[in-house]
Design an enzyme around this catalytic site. Sequence first.
Site, mmCIF file in Angstrom:
data_model
loop_
_atom_site.group_PDB
_atom_site.id
_atom_site.type_symbol
_atom_site.label_atom_id
_atom_site.label_comp_id
_atom_site.label_asym_id
_atom_site.label_seq_id
_atom_site.Cartn_x
_atom_site.Cartn_y
_atom_site.Cartn_z
ATOM 1 N N HIS A 263 60.148 56.295 13.926
ATOM 2 C CA HIS A 263 61.595 56.518 13.867
ATOM 3 C C HIS A 263 62.327 55.247 13.455
ATOM 4 O O HIS A 263 63.170 55.276 12.542
ATOM 5 C CB HIS A 263 62.072 57.002 15.250
ATOM 6 N N GLU A 264 62.012 54.135 14.118
ATOM 7 C CA GLU A 264 62.733 52.887 13.831
ATOM 8 C C GLU A 264 62.459 52.421 12.397
ATOM 9 O O GLU A 264 63.355 51.929 11.714
ATOM 10 C CB GLU A 264 62.350 51.797 14.843
ATOM 11 N N ASP B 49 70.410 58.204 12.226
ATOM 12 C CA ASP B 49 70.051 59.025 13.374
ATOM 13 C C ASP B 49 70.578 60.446 13.203
ATOM 14 O O ASP B 49 71.570 60.677 12.515
ATOM 15 C CB ASP B 49 70.640 58.431 14.663
HETATM 16 ZN ZN LIG Z 1 67.469 55.741 15.613
#
Ligand SMILES: [Zn+2]
Length: 191
Positions: free
Chosen positions: A114-115, A124
Amino acid sequence: MTSRLKRLAVASLATALATLGITVANPSPASAAMTICYNTSQAGSYASVANQAATIWNNATVNLTLSANCGSNLRIYRITGGGSYAQRTSLGNGRVYIDTQQAAQYSVLRIMTHEIGHILGLPDNYNGNCALLMSGGSAGTSCTNAYPSTAEANRVSNLFAGTFAATERSADRAGADIFRDSWPSMLTSVS
Ligand SMILES: [Zn+2]
């Protein structure tokens, strides 16, 4: 026009076409595949997780390749407390911080992938959908999906191909962005 001038004109045209041909044959920098060198010297025990995340992104996308320790476009840090987050300085460049406390609750591979997704241009999308990588902690601790959806992967491929809408591309590439993720339920344990 004399025949000599005609020959000169034809020669000039040929030169111009040859120049054009060279220009077309060489891809512009915007459409060239980009190598993103990531550095795990500060990642501690998460170095192997970073390698797994890089493989996931490499398999899911085109136009970019994450490559280990060939440079430092992307630095991976293992931290304790303060939350996991990504600091993107430009598309494909920045730092990722993985919080050991959050990694104890959530899938550390999902956090890592995700990062890195932020570094690759994704925002996001906290809608609780575990099928999405960028839903992050909103999908709960039981969600261990570490793979981007087809739409998420294609968006990254398009960003690196330079084929995305110019306005959105410039927005995604502009300046430094910090994505400080919630990965929620840790907050309740703070007294
Ligand atoms: Zn995020």
